[in-house]
Enzyme design. Structure first.
Site, mmCIF file in Angstrom:
data_model
loop_
_atom_site.group_PDB
_atom_site.id
_atom_site.type_symbol
_atom_site.label_atom_id
_atom_site.label_comp_id
_atom_site.label_asym_id
_atom_site.label_seq_id
_atom_site.Cartn_x
_atom_site.Cartn_y
_atom_site.Cartn_z
ATOM 1 N N ASP A 1 -5.963 8.074 4.007
ATOM 2 C CA ASP A 1 -6.163 8.463 2.610
ATOM 3 C C ASP A 1 -7.504 9.156 2.406
ATOM 4 O O ASP A 1 -7.616 10.074 1.581
ATOM 5 C CB ASP A 1 -6.084 7.222 1.714
ATOM 6 C CG ASP A 1 -4.674 6.631 1.693
ATOM 7 O OD1 ASP A 1 -3.728 7.373 1.982
ATOM 8 O OD2 ASP A 1 -4.541 5.438 1.378
ATOM 9 N N HIS B 1 0.842 -1.206 0.000
ATOM 10 C CA HIS B 1 0.000 0.000 0.000
ATOM 11 C C HIS B 1 0.875 1.253 0.000
ATOM 12 O O HIS B 1 0.683 2.163 -0.831
ATOM 13 C CB HIS B 1 -0.913 -0.019 1.231
ATOM 14 C CG HIS B 1 -1.784 1.192 1.359
ATOM 15 N ND1 HIS B 1 -3.134 1.173 1.113
ATOM 16 C CD2 HIS B 1 -1.500 2.473 1.717
ATOM 17 C CE1 HIS B 1 -3.639 2.377 1.314
ATOM 18 N NE2 HIS B 1 -2.654 3.181 1.684
ATOM 19 N N GLU B 2 1.832 1.322 0.910
ATOM 20 C CA GLU B 2 2.687 2.508 1.025
ATOM 21 C C GLU B 2 3.623 2.633 -0.173
ATOM 22 O O GLU B 2 3.933 3.748 -0.609
ATOM 23 C CB GLU B 2 3.484 2.470 2.329
ATOM 24 C CG GLU B 2 2.639 2.509 3.582
ATOM 25 C CD GLU B 2 1.691 3.696 3.638
ATOM 26 O OE1 GLU B 2 2.034 4.761 3.062
ATOM 27 O OE2 GLU B 2 0.602 3.568 4.220
ATOM 28 N N HIS C 1 1.868 4.476 -2.899
ATOM 29 C CA HIS C 1 1.970 5.931 -2.731
ATOM 30 C C HIS C 1 3.348 6.427 -3.164
ATOM 31 O O HIS C 1 3.470 7.395 -3.924
ATOM 32 C CB HIS C 1 1.756 6.310 -1.258
ATOM 33 C CG HIS C 1 0.353 6.156 -0.775
ATOM 34 N ND1 HIS C 1 -0.730 6.688 -1.424
ATOM 35 C CD2 HIS C 1 -0.139 5.531 0.340
ATOM 36 C CE1 HIS C 1 -1.841 6.410 -0.749
ATOM 37 N NE2 HIS C 1 -1.502 5.697 0.318
#
Length: 288
Positions: free
Chosen positions: A137, A43-44, A47
């Protein structure tokens, strides 16, 4: 492709997470923690990879005991489109992760129990991150939405106020349904602290936004938006009306009639370079 390997050097694991890893190994719960860490890490990295593509300044990719964060050194002068892509690049990872997990289970490479556990974690993290609470988010999406309609300072205030409202509902839900869930309270404490810190430093963030704009770091200008002010208005108060993605023409009035106009850069220069922090807009008509 090699330039993306630089991101791996920015990965940091919080000391408490190492402790949790050790405890999970001792208590035979390492599989669950490994699944959580894998989901959070991807997930990170979603980003971070997206931010790196747009040449954002990435400070660190932190893996925490209760989640993760990709820290960037940007202060509101990237385009809203870029920021939207960077924010959504985290949640979108959960879609293909779920697809891969399904294929692995369908081909009997992982057990049904492991697939169900992964699905629970994957969907839970996705939905939690989309809560409209800063710094999740969902909270960042709120800020992007509000920034389309209001100046930076006002959009930030509305984002914080909305986050407080939804965080209060979240806390009430925990009290009713999971009052003894320790992990939930750790996460809630982190959210409360992060939101308090964001509110406490709201003016610092606003000044960083204006300062970067002064140094010409505004990435994209979508439209020209005039700001009509009276000559008695303080320069600082006019600067607080600046909006992301807009180029401002300052229209100066006296008794309701236009007497002058100037580019936003003149105001920024007067405030940051000439240190006219307590001056009025009307004073600049004679200086420029």
């Amino acid at each position: 492709m090699n330039r993306y390997f630089i991101l791996l050097q920015k990965i940091h694991i919080h000391p408490l997470l190492w402790v949790m890893i050790g405890i999970s190994i001792i208590t035979a719960n390492f599989k669950s923690l490994l699944l959580l860490m894998l989901i959070v890490f991807i997930h990170e990295m979603g980003h971070a990879t997206s931010a790196h593509f747009f040449s954002w300044r990435i400070k660190a990719i932190m893996l925490l005991p209760f989640g993760g964060v990709a820290e960037v050194d940007e202060h509101g002068n990237r385009s809203l489109k870029q920021e939207l892509i960077v924010v959504l690049s985290g949640p979108i990872q959960h879609i293909w992760l779920q697809g891969v997990a399904y294929l692995l289970q369908a081909t009997n490479l992982v057990s049904l129990a492991d697939y169900q556990l992964f699905t629970l974690y994957n969907v839970s993290i996705l939905l939690f991150n989309l809560l409209p609470v800063w710094p999740l988010d969902g909270g960042k999406l709120l800020f992007i939405l509000f920034s389309q309609y209001w100046p930076y300072k006002k959009a930030h205030f509305y984002m914080v106020a909305t986050s407080i409202f939804f965080l209060s509902i979240y806390v009430l839900a925990i009290l009713v349904y999971s009052p003894n869930h320790l992990n939930m309270w750790f996460i809630t404490t982190f959210l409360i602290y992060s939101l308090y810190h964001e509110y406490k430093n709201r003016m610092y963030g606003c000044l960083r936004f204006l300062m970067e704009r002064y140094y010409g770091n505004q990435d994209t200008i979508y439209r020209l938006k005039p700001i009509v002010v009276d000559e008695s208005e303080l320069i600082y108060h006019v600067l607080l009306q600046f909006q992301r993605g807009c180029k401002h023409l300052i229209v100066i009035e006296r008794n309701g009639a236009k007497v002058s106009e100037m580019d936003e850069n003149e105001l920024l220069h007067a405030y940051f370079a000439n240190k006219l922090t307590d001056s009025k807009v009307g004073d600049l008509m004679y200086a420029y």
